[in-house]
Design a protein around this motif. Structure first.
Motif, PDB file in Angstrom:
ATOM      1  N   ASP A 194      17.897  48.827   1.256  1.00  0.00           N
ATOM      2  CA  ASP A 194      16.443  48.660   1.223  1.00  0.00           C
ATOM      3  C   ASP A 194      15.840  49.290   2.475  1.00  0.00           C
ATOM      4  OD1 ASP A 194      13.858  47.686   1.552  1.00  0.00           O
ATOM      5  OD2 ASP A 194      14.421  45.578   1.611  1.00  0.00           O
ATOM      6  N   LYS A 195      16.353  48.927   3.638  1.00  0.00           N
ATOM      7  CA  LYS A 195      15.822  49.461   4.887  1.00  0.00           C
ATOM      8  C   LYS A 195      16.020  50.970   4.977  1.00  0.00           C
ATOM      9  CE  LYS A 195      16.154  45.383   7.910  1.00  0.00           C
ATOM     10  NZ  LYS A 195      14.860  45.496   8.597  1.00  0.00           N
ATOM     11  N   TYR A 196      17.183  51.423   4.522  1.00  0.00           N
ATOM     12  CA  TYR A 196      17.477  52.858   4.609  1.00  0.00           C
ATOM     13  C   TYR A 196      16.375  53.674   3.909  1.00  0.00           C
ATOM     14  CZ  TYR A 196      20.091  57.207   4.703  1.00  0.00           C
ATOM     15  OH  TYR A 196      20.476  58.505   4.947  1.00  0.00           O
ATOM     16  N   PHE A 197      16.035  53.267   2.692  1.00  0.00           N
ATOM     17  CA  PHE A 197      15.064  54.071   1.937  1.00  0.00           C
ATOM     18  C   PHE A 197      13.623  53.703   2.244  1.00  0.00           C
ATOM     19  CE2 PHE A 197      18.973  54.704  -0.464  1.00  0.00           C
ATOM     20  CZ  PHE A 197      18.992  56.090  -0.489  1.00  0.00           C
ATOM     21  N   TRP A 198      13.404  52.521   2.819  1.00  0.00           N
ATOM     22  CA  TRP A 198      12.048  52.163   3.278  1.00  0.00           C
ATOM     23  C   TRP A 198      11.562  53.211   4.288  1.00  0.00           C
ATOM     24  CZ3 TRP A 198      10.297  50.619   8.238  1.00  0.00           C
ATOM     25  CH2 TRP A 198       9.048  50.015   8.276  1.00  0.00           C
ATOM     26  N   TRP A 199      12.470  53.652   5.132  1.00  0.00           N
ATOM     27  CA  TRP A 199      12.077  54.652   6.139  1.00  0.00           C
ATOM     28  C   TRP A 199      11.744  56.007   5.523  1.00  0.00           C
ATOM     29  CZ3 TRP A 199      10.272  53.426  10.607  1.00  0.00           C
ATOM     30  CH2 TRP A 199      10.730  52.289  11.288  1.00  0.00           C
ATOM     31  N   TRP A 200      12.208  56.223   4.298  1.00  0.00           N
ATOM     32  CA  TRP A 200      11.843  57.492   3.653  1.00  0.00           C
ATOM     33  C   TRP A 200      10.349  57.532   3.372  1.00  0.00           C
ATOM     34  CZ3 TRP A 200      15.717  60.398   0.125  1.00  0.00           C
ATOM     35  CH2 TRP A 200      16.957  60.438   0.771  1.00  0.00           C
ATOM     36  N   VAL A 201       9.738  56.375   3.183  1.00  0.00           N
ATOM     37  CA  VAL A 201       8.280  56.363   3.105  1.00  0.00           C
ATOM     38  C   VAL A 201       7.714  56.435   4.530  1.00  0.00           C
ATOM     39  CG1 VAL A 201       6.239  55.222   2.205  1.00  0.00           C
ATOM     40  CG2 VAL A 201       8.448  54.868   1.074  1.00  0.00           C
ATOM     41  N   VAL A 202       8.130  55.500   5.381  1.00  0.00           N
ATOM     42  CA  VAL A 202       7.407  55.321   6.636  1.00  0.00           C
ATOM     43  C   VAL A 202       7.674  56.465   7.625  1.00  0.00           C
ATOM     44  CG1 VAL A 202       7.042  53.761   8.580  1.00  0.00           C
ATOM     45  CG2 VAL A 202       7.355  52.832   6.281  1.00  0.00           C
ATOM     46  N   HIS A 203       8.924  56.722   7.920  1.00  0.00           N
ATOM     47  CA  HIS A 203       9.199  57.777   8.897  1.00  0.00           C
ATOM     48  C   HIS A 203       8.891  59.166   8.329  1.00  0.00           C
ATOM     49  CE1 HIS A 203      11.490  60.109  11.951  1.00  0.00           C
ATOM     50  NE2 HIS A 203      11.691  60.885  10.904  1.00  0.00           N
ATOM     51  N   LEU A 204       9.359  59.426   7.109  1.00  0.00           N
ATOM     52  CA  LEU A 204       9.148  60.779   6.570  1.00  0.00           C
ATOM     53  C   LEU A 204       7.672  61.060   6.286  1.00  0.00           C
ATOM     54  CD1 LEU A 204      12.322  61.289   4.343  1.00  0.00           C
ATOM     55  CD2 LEU A 204      11.793  62.336   6.554  1.00  0.00           C
ATOM     56  N   TRP A 205       6.858  60.028   6.245  1.00  0.00           N
ATOM     57  CA  TRP A 205       5.421  60.269   6.238  1.00  0.00           C
ATOM     58  C   TRP A 205       4.965  60.729   7.622  1.00  0.00           C
ATOM     59  CZ3 TRP A 205       1.863  56.162   3.392  1.00  0.00           C
ATOM     60  CH2 TRP A 205       1.881  56.439   2.014  1.00  0.00           C
ATOM     61  N   VAL A 206       5.037  59.822   8.600  1.00  0.00           N
ATOM     62  CA  VAL A 206       4.359  60.122   9.868  1.00  0.00           C
ATOM     63  C   VAL A 206       5.074  61.168  10.707  1.00  0.00           C
ATOM     64  CG1 VAL A 206       3.195  57.889  10.000  1.00  0.00           C
ATOM     65  CG2 VAL A 206       5.401  58.188  11.137  1.00  0.00           C
TER      66      VAL A 206
END
Ligand code: HEM
Ligand code: HEM
Ligand code: FE2
Lengths: 470, 141
Positions: A194-206
């Motif tokens: 869950d955390k691994y792919f959550w960052w695909w939204v948050v980090h790969l956005w900003v």
């Protein structure tokens, strides 16, 4: 009345107005949060901290998205040299997005979160309750629908018109934004995944696709303001966005140090994210270079100031404050502390708030039928620039000081202290942060007031006979 | 920038570089996902753990707390709370909220059933046993 180059650019106006309105809401809730940090039971149980925080961060994201969409509607027709494919669709989407956003915030405030989850069918597909992705399922679906229809509208406009590097980079950034948001729907019961792919939204956005959007907006504004050769500007843009994605994609690894993912991410994430300041530094150099080489003196001084400010503050917030805690041996101690909050604030403000305020500053006068704002309005706008920017720097410095102490007392000294006890000792810094927040809010007030400011009638030198007033 | 370095070259560098690093990232992702089962307690989370995670999410605990260092910074880290406090303490704590101590940060009352409290504790126990490369630095989180 000044004519817009393309009539359909006018659809950008409501987007910008809504963005500013929601910005005010965001800051009001930021002030509530700041007080709850020091007066723990402030507004409890009416507005618990977590609720105020959701409102604060979700409003931020939504108003930035309004800003990006407004920017696209303004910029793409002019770049493509053709009218927008469907202005009607753009107006309809505006209302859909605004109503969905307002209903979501009302939902957060009106009912307990668990009830909201039940009412909105979270059990069909469990996506709620993760930081920044708190929206109920219908809102998330709504975001996807609006994003798709928006991309269709922008894409069709681009297809029939001229395809410039500025609009292509913007479009790739916007497509990336929409595609990556789809990972908000993936929420496995395995927390690590869950955390691994959550960052695909948050980090790969900003630290990914949003940088493309930012570069395109800056490129567009600088091109108009400075009159520098398009070839030069677009070459710069490609260099900036190359640096952004080459460092930022693997740089995601700086979030994979301590969440159950393999230890090699400390190397991959550390090395690549240590290079992430490069695209931001390139943007700083780009902004100053273009303004120095300007071929004309654009009368919109405020917009130039915002553009230069974005270049500097994005580098400070994302580049310098990001680098500060990105290497694994340092992040081991600072992870999830007030240092993170300090960086989050300056980076979001310096990069994305400021770039949206840049395009608003450039476009809004023309959307209101004038070439530039009257002198006094510009002076006030520049005052608001300094008030907001300087107070945000102070918010960051106070949080950084709090963070250093927090890490020291809770994680470094031989007899580490418990979280709540440490928080009590940081109260002074939290108070100072709150006062800086009040100054920020005043700056925002001046900003809004500047839209209504008119030039004072010329004052008449004393000693002369004045005409009688009627 | 020099005239030798044309816009077309810059564009190709952008597309080439991006595609290369996306592929590299996907390869690392593939490897990581295959490693995860060895880094968590048990190959996959049990039904209790999954229910506990759902309760964690639908009460928006992340809006005040961090979990493995991610979330909000208003209330203590809970990734290791099971090791810090133990299951019984956690259940009693949740039941007696809010403390109503004037001026102190308040946690809401969630009206959980005993079954739900057990599920939450199962989730927090599971989380505390993830191999996090020894983070946090000490038990205070
Ligand atoms: C404009 C660009 C950026 C924005 C808006 C931004 C924003 C944020 C935010 C909001 C967080 C906290 C996420 C959470 O809630 O857990 C965060 C975390 C982080 N950011 Fe950035 N960031 C940006 C760029 C960068 C850059 C360029 C670097 C590195 C040089 C960086 C390094 C980090 C690190 C290491 C963390 C994790 C902190 C921790 O371990 O607690 N960021 N960022
Ligand atoms: C009056 C000014 C503001 C105050 C007092 C304020 C206060 C706060 C507080 C107390 C939090 C919660 C920290 C926690 O989780 O414990 C927060 C989170 C956040 N705020 Fe603000 N804020 C203000 C303005 C802003 C602005 C202008 C931005 C955008 C540029 C912003 C972006 C964020 C973000 C991204 C987070 C999440 C941070 C993270 O997860 O690391 N805030 N804010
Ligand atoms: Fe990141």
């Amino acid at each position: 009345m000044l004519q817009l180059p393309y009539k359909s650019q006018a659809v950008a106006k409501p987007y910008f107005i809504a963005a500013i309105g929601l910005f005010v809401g965001q800051i009001l809730f930021g002030l509530i949060l700041g007080l709850q940090y020091v007066i723990g039971d402030f507004l409890f149980p009416a507005i618990p901290f977590n609720v105020a925080r959701m409102v604060h961060t979700n409003l931020l994201i939504v108003w930035l998205l309004f800003g990006f969409m407004g920017a696209a509607y303004y910029l793409v027709p002019e770049e493509s040299e053709t009218e927008l494919h469907s202005p009607l669709l753009a107006y309809v989407l505006f209302w859909v997005f605004l109503i969905a956003g307002v209903l979501t915030v009302v939902g957060y405030l009106a009912v307990p979160y668990a009830t909201l989850a039940e009412m909105t069918g979270n059990s069909l597909l469990e996506t709620m309750g993760r930081e920044f992705l708190e929206q109920p399922l219908p809102t998330k679906v709504g975001i996807v629908v609006v994003a798709l229809a928006f991309l269709y509208n922008i894409g069709m406009t681009l297809l029939k018109g001229r395809k410039t590097a500025i609009s292509m980079i913007l479009l790739i950034g916007l497509i990336g934004l929409a595609v990556l948001f789809l990972f908000a729907f993936y929420n496995p019961s395995n927390l690590v995944k869950d955390k691994y792919f959550w960052w695909w939204v948050v980090h790969l956005w900003v630290e990914g696709v949003w940088e493309l959007i930012m570069a395109a907006i800056l490129g567009f504004v600088l091109l108009r303001i400075t009159g520098v050769d398009r070839e030069v500007i677009e070459k710069w843009l490609y260099v900036i966005v190359t640096l952004a994605l080459v460092t930022g994609i693997i740089g995601t690894g700086h979030h994979y140090y301590w969440i159950g993912t393999p230890g090699y991410w400390q190397w991959w994430g550390g090395i690549f994210s240590a290079l992430e300041p490069l695209p931001f530094f390139a943007m700083t150099v780009f902004c100053f270079n273009m303004v120095n080489r300007r071929r004309r003196q654009h009368p919109n001084k405020a917009a130039t100031l915002w553009a230069l400010g974005t270049g500097v503050m994005a580098f400070l917030g994302a580049g310098v404050w990001g680098f500060l805690h990105t290497l694994a041996p340092i992040n081991y101690y600072t992870h999830g502390s007030q240092i993170t909050a300090a960086h989050g604030h300056l980076a979001f403000f310096g990069a994305y708030v400021m770039v949206v305020l840049t395009i608003i500053s450039y476009a809004m006068p023309m959307l209101r039928g004038r070439e530039v704002n009257p002198e006094r309005a510009q002076v006030l706008e520049m005052w608001s620039f300094w008030l907001m920017t300087v107070s945000m720097v102070f918010i960051t410095l106070f949080l950084t000081a709090a963070g250093i102490l927090q890490v020291w007392l809770q994680r470094i000294i031989p007899d580490p202290q418990a979280f709540m006890g440490v928080q009590d000792q940081l109260a002074l810094f939290y108070w100072m942060r709150w006062i800086a927040g009040i100054v920020f809010f005043i700056g925002l007030g001046v900003y809004i007031y500047s839209f209504f400011a008119k030039d004072k009638p010329e004052t008449v030198p004393t000693g002369e006979v004045q005409p009688a007033t009627t | 920038m020099s005239a030798m370095f044309t816009k077309a070259m810059a564009r190709n560098m952008f597309y080439g570089g991006t595609v290369f690093f996306i592929l590299l990232f996907l390869a690392l992702t593939f490897h990581t996902i295959r490693q995860i089962p060895q880094r968590i307690p048990g190959e996959t989370p049990s039904p209790e753990v999954a229910r506990g995670k759902m309760l964690w999410e639908t009460r928006n605990c992340i809006g005040c707390h961090t979990l493995l260092g991610e979330g909000a910074y208003f209330a203590p880290e809970l990734g290791n709370v099971y090791k810090r406090r133990g299951g019984e303490f956690i259940k009693v704590w949740i039941k007696v909220q809010p403390t109503k101590v004037p001026g102190r940060r308040q946690m809401p009352q969630f009206h959980f059933t005993d079954q739900q409290l057990d599920d939450l504790v199962a989730f927090l126990k599971w989380t505390s046993e993830i191999n996090t490369e020894n983070w946090p630095p000490n038990i205070q989180g």
